[in-house]
Design an enzyme around this catalytic site. Structure first.
Site, mmCIF file in Angstrom:
data_model
loop_
_atom_site.group_PDB
_atom_site.id
_atom_site.type_symbol
_atom_site.label_atom_id
_atom_site.label_comp_id
_atom_site.label_asym_id
_atom_site.label_seq_id
_atom_site.Cartn_x
_atom_site.Cartn_y
_atom_site.Cartn_z
ATOM 1 N N ASP A 82 42.348 46.511 45.006
ATOM 2 C CA ASP A 82 42.014 45.322 44.226
ATOM 3 C C ASP A 82 40.755 45.558 43.391
ATOM 4 O OD1 ASP A 82 44.034 43.875 45.723
ATOM 5 O OD2 ASP A 82 42.882 42.048 45.346
ATOM 6 N N GLU A 106 51.465 39.775 39.990
ATOM 7 C CA GLU A 106 50.533 40.743 39.412
ATOM 8 C C GLU A 106 51.252 41.657 38.417
ATOM 9 O OE1 GLU A 106 48.319 43.570 42.301
ATOM 10 O OE2 GLU A 106 50.376 44.303 42.080
#
Length: 444
Positions: free
Chosen positions: A316, A117
């Site tokens: 998220d 990420e």
């Protein structure tokens, strides 16, 4: 992928439109030529066609010089600031660490690991701001240490490693792989291709091909060919998804980068856009972190509590806000995006602009438990940054309050600077019009 580690993120354009040259629309240098229009807010045609990227900061009255100074300060601090001197690095500013002269990583300071990420975010920021040395160093680390060389997930990336490159977990986080592939695609468009691993176009296509075709040779695909959505975490958790992994703007570009799978990427863009709509609560705009393929919340078997991370609006899910608005900026604002952003803004205004929580049930009930001890529970800079992107498609009268709140944030530092810092940096690029398309669609 924001895994909670108990030490256990309307019809498509026609093919002819997608293949129109996009390179002419990107600025020659983000620092030198900000290819934006101060007056543009909702652009029904999108920057892909017009070359005009919504500049919300300019709309708020800030000058080009002020905007660039803010962005450059964030780059310097997060990439080249104080690395930290304490063993836990909590006293530092930077998340970028040069491991060797040609290899670097970004560290999740709270977990002391390297995540795909963050590597994808850092690579994208580097290409957007024209920093090829840092880009190449990051890519070298990811390619050498994180990319899986064999097995069912070959050519994907292990979602986290130690800072020396040792793989911790062979599981895959699709958001990281997608950001890495998009960054490589844009590197090819901005800088051209070199040899070996720095043939960015070849490397991007290899990753994109694996996303749809690993199963052809006995492996596991990243995207489900029935729903055209990315699965949560191959090779294990593949029966659900995550709205913050749906990046329709990237898929529209991937259709040109990887023309052999153009039809699949077009279907993925349509499905991803629909998931962002379906996952959002119609009264609050809040989406869960994890969802079934129809957008309904998915509570993972490892956490069945009412306040579970996956079934609620947590870290998220913050990114789903930007995913919708990147697509709006690049490919034109659609009515659903305006409704979505207006709903979100109305909800957060009702919670108090300076005090709203960071975690909620999707019906808007605050979650008061602190799931991750090193990340702030109330009014996180990361959520403020993602909320600011809503102004790109919103029509609310007070939408610029969200832009100004991002402008007035300090650059994140200290123990929570990894996730908050990257979302802050990306939010600055989104709202300045400096998050741009660098893929020339005729470069196949």
């Amino acid at each position: 992928m924001r895994k909670i580690v108990k030490k256990l993120g309307i019809p498509l354009l026609s093919a002819a439109t997608l293949l129109a040259p996009a390179s002419a629309f990107a600025a020659n240098s983000t620092a030198e030529q900000n290819n934006t229009s101060p007056g543009v807010v909702n652009n029904p045609h999108g920057a892909y066609l017009t070359g005009v990227y919504p500049n919300m900061f300019a709309k708020a009255g800030y000058t080009k010089k002020e905007i660039n100074a803010k962005i450059n300060a964030a780059w310097q601090q997060l990439f080249h600031g104080n690395p930290g001197t304490n063993p836990d690095l909590y006293d530092g500013q930077a998340v970028y660490y040069q491991l060797t002269p040609d290899m670097a990583y970004v560290e999740d300071i709270g977990n002391h690991d390297v995540r795909t990420e963050g590597m994808g975010y850092a690579m994208m920021i580097a290409v957007q701001l024209n920093h090829q040395k840092e880009f190449n160093s990051l890519w070298n680390f990811a390619k050498t240490n994180m990319q899986i060389k064999s097995g069912k997930t070959k050519d994907f990336f292990a979602w986290h490693t130690k800072t020396d490159g040792t793989i911790i977990d062979q599981g895959v986080a699709p958001d990281g792989d997608q950001w890495i592939a998009a960054a490589l695609s844009f590197a090819a468009g901005r800088w051209g291709n070199d040899e070996g691993i720095y043939n960015y176009q070849k490397e991007a296509k290899q990753i994109l091909n694996a996303m749809w075709h690993n199963a052809d040779s006995g492996g596991i695909n990243m995207f489900d060919k029935t729903t055209y959505l990315s699965t949560f975490s191959p090779p294990g958790a593949i029966n659900f998804t995550d709205a913050s992994y749906s990046l329709p703007a990237f898929y529209r570009i991937f259709a040109s980068v990887n023309p052999e799978d153009k039809d699949l990427w077009e279907k993925a863009a349509s499905a991803g856009e629909q998931l962002l709509q379906n996952a959002a609560n119609p009264n609050t705009g809040l989406a869960p972190c994890y969802s079934n393929f129809d957008g309904t919340p998915f509570t993972p078997p490892w956490d069945k509590s009412a306040d579970s991370y996956g079934g609620n609006f947590n870290e998220d899910a913050w990114r789903a806000i930007a995913n919708a608005n990147i697509d709006a900026a690049w490919f034109g604002v659609k009515p659903w995006q305006t409704q979505y952003s207006n709903t979100l803004e109305n909800f957060f205004e009702s919670q108090g602009m300076n005090t709203y929580n960071s975690r909620y049930h999707i019906d808007g009930t605050p979650i008061n438990t602190n799931l991750v001890s090193y990340e702030p529970q109330v009014h996180s800079p990361g959520l403020v940054s993602m909320n600011a992107s809503s102004a790109i498609s919103a029509t609310n009268i007070n939408k610029m309050d969200f832009v100004n709140q991002l402008w007035n944030l300090d650059i994140p530092s200290g123990h929570a600077r990894y996730y908050d810092g990257f979302l802050y940096m990306l939010g600055m690029l989104y709202d300045s019009g400096q998050f741009q398309i660098w893929w020339p669609a005729d470069r196949h």
